[in-house]
Design a protein around this motif. Structure first.
Motif, PDB file in Angstrom:
ATOM      1  N   TRP A  32       0.837  -1.210   0.000  1.00 48.20           N
ATOM      2  CA  TRP A  32       0.000   0.000   0.000  1.00 48.20           C
ATOM      3  C   TRP A  32       0.868   1.256   0.000  1.00 48.20           C
ATOM      4  O   TRP A  32       0.592   2.224  -0.705  1.00 48.20           O
ATOM      5  CB  TRP A  32      -0.904  -0.028   1.228  1.00 48.20           C
ATOM      6  N   LEU A 250       9.047   7.722   2.164  1.00 47.17           N
ATOM      7  CA  LEU A 250       9.087   6.418   2.838  1.00 47.17           C
ATOM      8  C   LEU A 250       9.547   5.327   1.886  1.00 47.17           C
ATOM      9  O   LEU A 250      10.388   4.493   2.228  1.00 47.17           O
ATOM     10  CB  LEU A 250       7.686   6.047   3.343  1.00 47.17           C
TER      11      LEU A 250
ATOM     12  N   VAL B 127       5.954   5.904  10.795  1.00 49.94           N
ATOM     13  CA  VAL B 127       5.303   6.855   9.892  1.00 49.94           C
ATOM     14  C   VAL B 127       4.276   6.129   9.025  1.00 49.94           C
ATOM     15  O   VAL B 127       3.143   6.595   8.846  1.00 49.94           O
ATOM     16  CB  VAL B 127       6.353   7.587   9.024  1.00 49.94           C
ATOM     17  N   LEU B 128       4.660   4.963   8.511  1.00 52.25           N
ATOM     18  CA  LEU B 128       3.730   4.186   7.680  1.00 52.25           C
ATOM     19  C   LEU B 128       2.449   3.879   8.452  1.00 52.25           C
ATOM     20  O   LEU B 128       1.337   4.051   7.950  1.00 52.25           O
ATOM     21  CB  LEU B 128       4.410   2.885   7.225  1.00 52.25           C
ATOM     22  N   THR B 130       1.250   5.449  11.051  1.00 49.45           N
ATOM     23  CA  THR B 130       0.464   6.642  11.320  1.00 49.45           C
ATOM     24  C   THR B 130      -0.572   6.809  10.220  1.00 49.45           C
ATOM     25  O   THR B 130      -1.708   7.207  10.464  1.00 49.45           O
ATOM     26  CB  THR B 130       1.377   7.889  11.361  1.00 49.45           C
ATOM     27  N   PHE B 131      -0.174   6.472   8.992  1.00 45.56           N
ATOM     28  CA  PHE B 131      -1.109   6.573   7.874  1.00 45.56           C
ATOM     29  C   PHE B 131      -2.116   5.432   7.861  1.00 45.56           C
ATOM     30  O   PHE B 131      -3.276   5.627   7.550  1.00 45.56           O
ATOM     31  CB  PHE B 131      -0.352   6.607   6.544  1.00 45.56           C
TER      32      PHE B 131
END
Lengths: 278, 262
Positions: A32, A250, B127-128, B130-131
């Motif tokens: 994703w 990321l 961070v990933l 958090t999304f």
């Protein structure tokens, strides 16, 4: 002897299906992340699951430039390479001495070096800050390299000493009879002998030091000297509403490491499980 | 002969010169680990602003720290976190190790994929997630809505009641693969004929798991519990990235509390 070429039974199909489903769910967030990094923000809201309508490679160029990811990568690379070499070299020499030599205070020093296994690094964050400031290393990459190497010594010494003790010193004794000095034995016989374990510890320490966050957050204040984890958090803070931008950053920072992992998977997993068992 | 083989081999060299090999490690360790630990202990009894000389205050700091309810609650949170991660990391890792323990085609790949979150940095994972857990565009809420369970959607990390449990699950996502590998390596060492004998005696797979596998994995289990407990107390990165102790200190742990200015 059970053969691998037999046809799968119903139970094995069930095992494959359940395992596959769990693994797919676990791996999906990563997929994703990569898919989302190609989308626009509007697309992300409208259709969070679908494929991107066009593959926007420009997202990556933009994130790379605005996040200064090149500099972050470079700093992380320098810190990790130097710190890992330092810790693996020092630990191997020490482990050699603990397992092959006899000197006053040997057991005492060995136990002292293992203290780091019991204490978490946050305990020393504040005194370490004062120390680094006093010796003028604060806000340099050394502020991450030296403590990073020092804190990974305990585990590395522990594992390396165990590995040395599992190998009989026949070769080293033969070299001693030939008249080799202790240093020559260490360099030419012992190091090649324990090389696999050194590689394992290099991999383990690389994962830990590459990802180190707390020291990097406290000891570095210049933007040009930040490492990847801190840079990523600051990037996230600055662009927290520009979702695709963060996803691109990321993806750029994780995909190379993921690719490397899948390439070296056998070594990483063998190394980690060997470490965990001894 | 056997006794001689089991004992420690004779040293290659004796005398103080051997100390030279330990010196680099000891210097590095002494300066950046032992010295800060020592001064940490001493500074705990002083008042110090980081610049002017420390001033001895006895146990006043400890009294202050133990009156601080946020500090005390941080130990409750970290204990809950460790108990939670024992389930979602160690137990889940063990179940997956047993499930994925096969030489058949596809299982190697599945083990690799299951382990892969371990290679992501903690911050990237934070961070990933958090999304993933985001209220508006998060993957989790989108999935719940798509399944017709939209009343379950919530701001997972912004609500005190769900923040800690969310962090535990993210931790499980990242570390379960690591514990799976430890157990997998240990499973491979169990001789197969034990299971064959058990099968002949009429023991089913579940009985075999509890009477053979689990007892033989005791040593690995101890390693894992030790790693979870020590790692849990040092846990910082996920807490810092996902919630930074919030909302309303509901995910405050010792590591985030230590560096909080007050």
């Amino acid at each position: 002897m059970s053969s691998v070429t037999e046809r799968r039974s119903a139970g094995e199909w069930l095992q494959l299906a359940i395992g596959g489903a769990i693994v797919a769910v676990m791996f999906y967030p990563t997929v994703w992340m990569v898919l989302s990094s190609f989308k626009t923000n509007r697309e992300l809201f409208r259709d969070p699951f679908g494929m991107p309508s066009t593959w926007r490679w420009s997202n990556f160029a933009q994130a790379w430039e605005q996040g200064g990811l090149g500099g972050l990568y470079m700093n992380s690379l320098i810190v990790t390479t130097v710190a890992v070499s330092l810790s693996v070299f020092c630990a191997t020499a020490a482990a050699f001495a603990f397992s092959r030599l006899e000197f006053p205070g040997r057991r005492w020093v060995y136990r002292l070096l293992l203290i780091g296994l019991l204490l978490p690094p946050p305990v020393v964050a504040i005194p370490l800050f004062g120390l680094l400031r006093d010796i003028g290393l604060l806000n340099t990459l050394w502020a991450l390299i030296l403590p990073g190497a020092a804190w990974s010594l305990s585990l590395t010494v522990f594992v390396m000493t165990g590995y040395f003790r599992s190998i009989r010193p026949d070769m080293e004794e033969a070299a001693l009879l030939e008249g080799a000095s202790t240093w020559q034995i260490f360099r030419d016989i012992s190091v090649p002998l324990v090389w696999p374990s050194m590689l394992t510890m290099a991999i383990v320490n690389t994962i830990n030091i590459w990802n180190e966050l707390m020291f990097a957050l406290l000891f570095i204040t210049d933007d040009e000297k930040r490492t990847l984890p801190v840079g990523l958090i600051r990037f996230f803070g600055r662009y927290s509403t520009d979702y695709t931008m963060v996803f691109s950053a990321l993806t750029i920072t994780t995909l190379p490491i993921l690719a490397l992992y899948f390439l070296l998977q056998r070594h990483v997993i063998a190394g980690l499980s060997a470490t965990a068992m001894d | 002969m056997a006794a001689a083989e089991e004992g420690q081999p004779a040293p290659l060299a004796t005398g103080g010169r051997g100390f030279v090999f330990v010196l680099p490690a000891l210097l590095l360790f002494g300066l950046f680990v032992l010295l800060p630990i020592g001064s940490s202990f001493w500074l705990a009894f002083t008042r110090w602003n980081g610049f002017s000389p420390p001033e001895w205050v006895g146990t006043a700091n400890f009294e202050r720290a133990f009156r601080d309810t946020i500090h005390l609650r941080s130990y409750v949170h970290v204990t809950l976190y460790i108990m939670g991660t024992l389930v979602v990391e160690v137990m889940f890792g063990l179940v997956m190790a047993v499930l994925l323990n096969s030489d058949r085609r596809g299982f190697g790949l599945m083990r690799g994929l299951f382990f892969s979150p371990m290679v992501l940095s903690m911050t990237a994972a934070g961070v990933l997630w958090t999304f993933v857990l985001d209220y508006r565009l998060g993957l989790l809420n989108a999935t719940l809505t798509a399944l017709g369970l939209s009343e379950l959607t919530r701001p997972w990390l912004a609500e005190s009641s769900t923040a800690l449990i969310s962090i535990i699950f993210v931790s499980g996502w990242r570390f379960a693969g690591f514990y799976m590998i430890i157990f997998f390596a240990a499973l491979r060492r169990i001789p197969r004929n034990i299971y064959e004998a058990a099968t002949l005696d009429g023991a089913g797979p579940i009985r075999q798991f509890f009477t053979i596998t689990l007892p033989l994995l005791r040593a690995s289990m101890m390693t894992c519990v030790l790693l979870v407990v020590t790692g849990g107390f040092a846990g910082f990165d996920l807490f810092f990235t996902l919630t930074n102790g919030g909302p309303f200190h509901s995910t405050e742990v010792p590591a985030t509390w230590i560096i909080r200015p007050r």
